[in-house]
Scaffold this motif. Structure first.
Motif, short mmCIF file in Angstrom:
data_model
loop_
_atom_site.label_atom_id
_atom_site.label_comp_id
_atom_site.label_asym_id
_atom_site.label_seq_id
_atom_site.Cartn_x
_atom_site.Cartn_y
_atom_site.Cartn_z
N TRP A 8 10.50 17.88 -8.69
CA TRP A 8 11.16 18.66 -9.63
C TRP A 8 12.28 19.51 -9.16
O TRP A 8 12.01 20.30 -8.36
N LYS A 9 13.52 19.64 -9.92
CA LYS A 9 14.77 19.88 -9.34
C LYS A 9 14.77 21.47 -9.49
O LYS A 9 15.78 21.84 -9.02
N SER A 10 13.91 21.95 -10.13
CA SER A 10 13.86 23.67 -10.60
C SER A 10 13.42 24.20 -9.19
O SER A 10 13.63 25.45 -9.13
N VAL A 11 12.90 23.47 -8.12
CA VAL A 11 12.23 24.19 -7.10
C VAL A 11 12.94 23.30 -5.80
O VAL A 11 13.31 22.13 -5.91
N ASP A 12 12.59 24.05 -4.83
CA ASP A 12 13.26 23.22 -3.58
C ASP A 12 12.32 22.22 -2.91
O ASP A 12 12.50 21.23 -2.64
N ASN A 13 11.00 22.50 -3.47
CA ASN A 13 9.63 21.62 -2.95
C ASN A 13 8.50 21.98 -3.52
O ASN A 13 8.13 23.29 -3.68
N LEU A 14 7.87 21.14 -4.12
CA LEU A 14 6.54 21.30 -4.76
C LEU A 14 5.71 20.05 -4.25
O LEU A 14 5.75 18.89 -4.55
N ARG A 15 4.73 20.45 -3.44
CA ARG A 15 3.79 19.58 -3.06
C ARG A 15 2.44 19.82 -3.54
O ARG A 15 2.03 20.97 -3.43
N VAL A 16 1.46 18.81 -3.96
CA VAL A 16 0.16 18.89 -4.56
C VAL A 16 -0.41 18.30 -3.45
O VAL A 16 -0.31 17.04 -3.00
N PHE A 17 -1.85 18.52 -3.17
CA PHE A 17 -2.69 17.90 -2.03
C PHE A 17 -4.12 18.01 -2.46
O PHE A 17 -4.45 19.11 -3.40
N VAL A 18 -5.02 17.22 -2.01
CA VAL A 18 -6.42 17.39 -2.15
C VAL A 18 -6.77 16.88 -0.74
O VAL A 18 -6.13 16.10 0.21
N SER A 19 -7.82 17.75 -0.15
CA SER A 19 -8.34 17.55 1.21
C SER A 19 -9.75 17.86 1.42
O SER A 19 -10.33 18.66 0.55
N GLY A 20 -9.93 17.26 2.26
CA GLY A 20 -11.64 17.56 2.51
C GLY A 20 -11.81 17.71 3.98
O GLY A 20 -11.24 16.98 5.06
N GLN A 21 -12.80 18.60 4.45
CA GLN A 21 -13.13 18.90 5.99
C GLN A 21 -14.73 18.52 6.02
O GLN A 21 -15.38 18.78 5.24
N ASN A 22 -14.71 18.39 7.35
CA ASN A 22 -16.30 17.77 7.98
C ASN A 22 -16.69 16.82 6.93
O ASN A 22 -18.02 17.24 6.45
N LEU A 23 -16.07 15.67 6.24
CA LEU A 23 -16.63 14.95 5.33
C LEU A 23 -17.65 14.26 5.78
O LEU A 23 -18.82 13.98 5.09
N PHE A 24 -17.68 13.56 6.98
CA PHE A 24 -18.66 12.79 7.52
C PHE A 24 -19.03 13.13 9.03
O PHE A 24 -17.93 13.60 9.75
#
Length: 1010
Positions: free
Chosen positions: A954-970
């Motif tokens: 998206w050129k309107s912003v310097d950086n745009l990062r989306v994520f999904v994350s899990g901790q202590n899954l197994f």
């Protein structure tokens, strides 16, 4: 789009307010692209016109457009992991830039105690944490993010909201205090920092005694150096990290339903030697079958936000940030939230000569619903209550005093109802932490610099706990009560430091001398009304509206202390041709509460050899090979001031104040006596440690290895020595002496491989370590038996001390027993537990225990894999340990207590069938001894973090990062309990306890830069 433009307008006003100069009169527009050596675009690279605040960032395709002041402007282009490059525009309107990898970062400057040093010149055991990787884990505190990230550093966490991980650097060397020293922006803190983890720029961990010796008496447990984020020169930037998610208790413990519990309890009371009142619910089920873990465990929400605004001009930088964290509890009651603001700035008053900088952080925390495990009325109401509570007890019971189900003579349970506790017991713990420092750096002449620093850490705490009259536990009716507490502390830090650095020819040296002073003051007060306030029955929970009943007496207390540490510090470093390295330091500490031994000296000496710079060294593909050797001494004080000066109290007997005479402590009237005797000769416990290490880099820095082996002694550890009552103290009193010496050794290894070219790049890093501690000398009378563990001279600490389980008695074995053979005063029967009679006296008792197993892990490890493919990124992180024997006391307790539920796989010997000893009504029966039956393999592997991210083009912003994350899954483990990860005490390292387990979390979020 309009919203983003509005934000930029507001931020421009902020720029003007803080004095950041805007760009005016731009005359030339320059466009171009920034790529790496293989032609791949570098999104987010900084492009700044030199000596101005004018700048921009490349978009997803590596492209940029920038108006510059003139046709001969110079662009400064930088990107993390690459060498910064300056390019002259030279009248061109299109400028393409190729950045070279900075894969060999030997000249990286890292923070060390009281200064900075090139990485290539380090001679001690210093771990440099990859903060970029830790930010991919969504833990809400700094300590938990360090789990598995550095060799020799172990972090034990739990899932209670607001809790912080328990860090051990190179194991536990001391009986009590093993917490490392935290230094934030150069200022020593009193405990774990409360700042948000996203405020951190870099972290270094000083692990060996030589590296930590510069901190003297505070460095015995290692030192964690934290530098917070600062503003950077260039245009105004906004960075935001937003996360939301949920948490759950990863694993419970399968227990019996009502029918299963009833079957075993009935069999226990059918036993020939059964005793006690038969619980009616076991013989006539009440029609209730409560799944207490389902009723108590729940999904909890998690939110975290961090936003900062930063920028700067040619001679100043500034950063302002805010952060907010909220955690709900995975059991009813506990909650935590933290709100913080940060302001960091720096100003060049005289360019390249005089710099003034400040760091200010204000954090407010609020925790509620924590469990008081020491209160007998509510004992066990944490996670353990959901396991202990009997299935024949309902959650709610309108026939009870408070409307909650609890034990009685029909079911024998003594566990407090955890739902009732959460509803009726209200407690809060509010805290404010203000941390700030002001630094002045002045270059007196070429090579000679003066640093002045002053810092404060101010904390304020308020606690409040109250409950109405209630009953949520068998036989215990609790009156209404209120307790409030207040605490304050103020730590002030002052530092004067001179540093002289000089290079001539192949010789480079530096000399540093410093004086610093740390004053720590603390005050606390509290008042409690225990079961005395009529007003509580009307729901009034403030002291102003409360009046004690005639039989009630409030309990009031307060405490105040002041401790001053004054230090003189010197350090000398020498580098010949970047081949031969030497570092020596001496620190003298004076500690105000010490009496006879107020001052002491802590030295260190390091040597290093960069073999790769020798003329004879010409090994292909090796870019660095350094050998290191170091020796250092550091101290630790883990006793309060009462250990030095003692406490005197009046003990009121029937005939007035009394004292004790004779070896039996016979009481006589007529005098006061000490509550505790002080020892004015106490001094610091001292660590003396050698460290030998090797650093290796190959294939142009793509492969890196670091290894350390260390050994040494911990001298003058404090021990409690029993003294007779005739010495003027109460019965069975003790005095502290510097009387114990421990030995410690261990190894550490870390390996990293990087592939940084092409569309697909990745980094694979692994670390492993092990530590061994044994006792070398102890005072007379020290048995080494603590709980179910044994520590003896010359052996590893905290070995399990248990009866050796040999299976179940058969009829033939019963017939073969000699006459009078007893187990805990009981004659064994078929199906009873059989133990080895170690001393052959035909009696199984305390004298038949044996040292067993190894409770210190053979190896701890961490493994991280991070990869990028175009705009995708992926991270997986595992850690764990192998080779640890654990005593499962929870399982033993559940097997032997008819007042608690049984594990679902518990199969006792009933009617000739079963794998466990037959059930009994008496928990002291020999069938439930602390034996090797309950020793398990405590090894485990945890999937700590799994994250997938995507950079949105998206050129309107310097950086745009989306994520999904899990901790202590197994968690992969053979341990038959809720949580295999625990620290244990110095003497009880292998005894697992049932606390608040690590929680599993799933979250999603975004990182955005404007």
């Amino acid at each position: 789009m309009k919203y983003i433009k509005d934000i930029k307008k507001v931020l421009m006003l902020l720029v003007l307010f803080i004095g950041v100069q805007s760009i005016a009169g731009a005359q030339t527009t320059v466009t171009g692209k920034v790529v790496d050596g293989s032609g791949q675009p570098l999104p987010g690279a900084a492009v700044i016109e030199k000596s101005t605040t004018n700048g921009t960032s490349t978009d997803f395709d590596g492209a940029f457009s920038l108006e510059v002041s003139n046709a001969n402007a110079t662009l400064v282009v930088s990107y993390i992991g690459f060498v910064t490059k300056e390019v002259n525009v030279a009248g061109k309107t299109t400028v393409n830039v190729t950045l070279e990898e900075d894969s060999n970062q030997l000249d990286e400057v890292v923070v060390v105690g009281y200064g900075r040093q090139k990485k290539s010149s380090l001679t001690g055991a210093v771990s440099i944490i990859d903060v970029g990787e830790t930010e991919k884990s969504q833990y809400t505190n700094i300590t938990d993010r360090l789990q598995g990230r550095a060799a020799g550093v172990n972090v034990t966490a739990n899932g209670e909201p607001g809790s912080v991980g328990d860090i051990r650097i190179r194991g536990s060397a001391f009986f009590n205090n093993n917490t490392p020293l935290y230094v934030v922006d150069g200022v020593i803190l009193s405990g774990v920092p409360t700042i948000g983890p996203n405020d951190v720029e870099n972290i270094q961990i000083l692990k060996d005694a030589s590296s930590a010796a510069i901190y003297g008496a505070g460095g015995a447990n290692g030192v964690i150096l934290i530098t917070t984020k600062k503003g950077k020169k260039g245009r105004l930037r906004v960075n935001a990290n937003l996360t939301t998610g949920f948490q759950q208790i990863a694993e419970g413990l399968d227990v019996m339903d009502a029918a299963g519990w009833s079957r075993i309890v009935r069999a226990a009371f059918d036993s020939p030697n059964a005793s006690g009142l038969q619980p009616a619910d076991a013989f006539n089920l009440p029609g209730v079958d409560t799944d207490w873990q389902k009723a108590v465990f729940r999904t909890a929400s998690l939110q975290d936000a961090n936003i900062n605004v930063s920028g700067g001009g040619d001679r100043h930088t500034i950063l302002f940030g805010v952060n907010y964290t909220y955690q709900d509890g995975t059991v009813p009651g506990p909650k935590f939230d933290r709100t913080g603001i940060r302001l960091n700035s720096s100003f060049d008053i005289i360019k390249d000569r005089l710099t003034v900088s400040e760091n200010l952080s204000i954090n407010r925390t609020r925790a509620s619903g924590s469990v008081d495990e020491d209160n007998p009325a509510t004992a066990g109401v944490g996670v353990g209550a959901a396991i202990d509570m009997l299935p024949v007890i309902p959650v709610y019971d309108p026939t009870r005093l408070s409307g909650y189900g609890h034990g009685d003579f029909n079911n024998l349970s003594f566990t407090a109802n955890p739902i009732g506790y959460a509803d009726l017991y209200k407690n809060t713990d509010e805290g404010t932490n203000i941390f700030g420092n002001l630094n002045v750096d002045f270059n007196i002449i070429d090579g000679l610099d003066y640093h002045f620093g002053v810092g404060i850490e101010k904390t304020h705490g308020y606690t409040k706990a109250y409950n109405p009259r209630n009953q949520i536990r068998r036989t215990t009716i609790v009156g209404s009560a209120l307790a409030v507490g207040h605490s304050e502390s103020m730590n002030t830090y002052l530092e004067h430091r001179l540093t002289y650095e000089k290079t001539f020819g192949k010789h480079a040296f530096s000399l540093m001398g410093a004086y610093n002073e740390l004053e720590e003051t603390a005050f606390s007060s509290g008042v409690s009304f225990d079961q005395t306030l009529d007003a509580f029955r009307a729901g009034l929970f403030e002291l102003a509206s409360a009046s004690p009943i005639t039989t009630g007496v409030p309990t009031v207390g307060s405490d105040r202390s002041t401790i001053v540490t004054q230090s003189l510090i010197s350090r000398f470093t020498y580098d010949y041709d970047n081949r031969y390295l030497l570092k020596a330091s001496v620190r003298r500490d004076s500690y105000s509460i010490f009496l006879d031994n107020r001052s002491d000296i802590f030295p260190s000496l390091d040597l290093g050899w960069n073999l790769h710079n020798e003329s004879f060294f010409n090994v292909k593909n090796i870019s660095q090979l350094k050998l290191r050797a170091a020796y250092g001494e550091v101290g630790n004080n883990d006793a309060d001031s009462n250990a030095y000066i003692g406490v005197t109290g009046i003990n009121q007997g029937l005939g007035g104040p009394n004292y004790n005479l004779g070896p039996n402590g016979i009481s006589a009237s007529g005098a006061t006596r000490a509550s505790a005797l002080g020892n004015p000769s106490l001094t610091w416990a001292r660590v003396k440690q050698y460290n030998f290490g090797v650093d290796l880099e190959m294939f142009d820095g793509r492969l890196a290895f670091e290894g350390n082996y260390y050994f040494g002694e911990v001298e003058d550890l404090l021990a409690d020595i029993t003294i007779p009552a005739s010495a003027g103290v109460g019965f069975e009193n003790t005095i502290k002496l510097n009387a114990v010496t421990n030995e410690q050794n261990g190894w550490e290894a870390a390996l990293t491989y990087r592939k940084l070219k092409g569309d697909f790049t990745y980094t694979l890093s692994a670390n492993a370590f092990a530590t061994r501690t044994s006792v070398k000398s102890v005072p007379a009378g020290f048995t080494g038996i603590v709980g179910n563990s044994l520590t003896t001279v010359g052996s590893p600490r905290a070995r399990l001390f248990l009866w050796e389980y040999q299976g179940l008695y058969t009829q033939a074995e019963i017939d073969a027993l000699p006459p009078g053979f007893l187990v805990d005063e009981f004659e064994p029967m078929v199906g009873d537990a059989k133990y080895r009679d170690v001393n052959g006296d035909n009696i199984i008792d305390q004298n038949d225990r044996v040292a067993y197993g190894n409770t210190l892990p053979d190896v701890n490890f961490g493994l991280n894999f991070s990869a990028n493919y175009k705009n995708w990124d992926f991270t997986v992180f595992l850690s764990g340990l192998f080779g640890r024997d654990v005593f499962n006391g929870t399982l033993q307790g559940l097997h032997g207590d008819i007042a608690s539920n049984y594990p679902a796989d518990y199969n006792p010997y009933i009617d000739g069938v079963g794998t466990y000893p037959r059930p009994q009504t008496d928990g002291n029966h020999g069938n439930y001894r602390a034996s090797t039956l309950y020793v398990e393999d405590g090894s485990f592997v945890k999937l700590r973090n799994l994250q997938i991210g995507y950079i949105v083009p998206w050129k309107s912003v310097d950086n745009l990062r989306v994520f999904v994350s899990g901790q202590n899954l197994f968690t992969w483990t053979n341990f038959n309990g809720v949580e295999p990860e625990f620290e244990g005490g110095f003497f009880t390292a292998g005894e697992a306890s049932l606390g608040y387990p690590v929680v599993r979390s799933i979250s999603a979020g975004l990182n955005i830069s404007l």
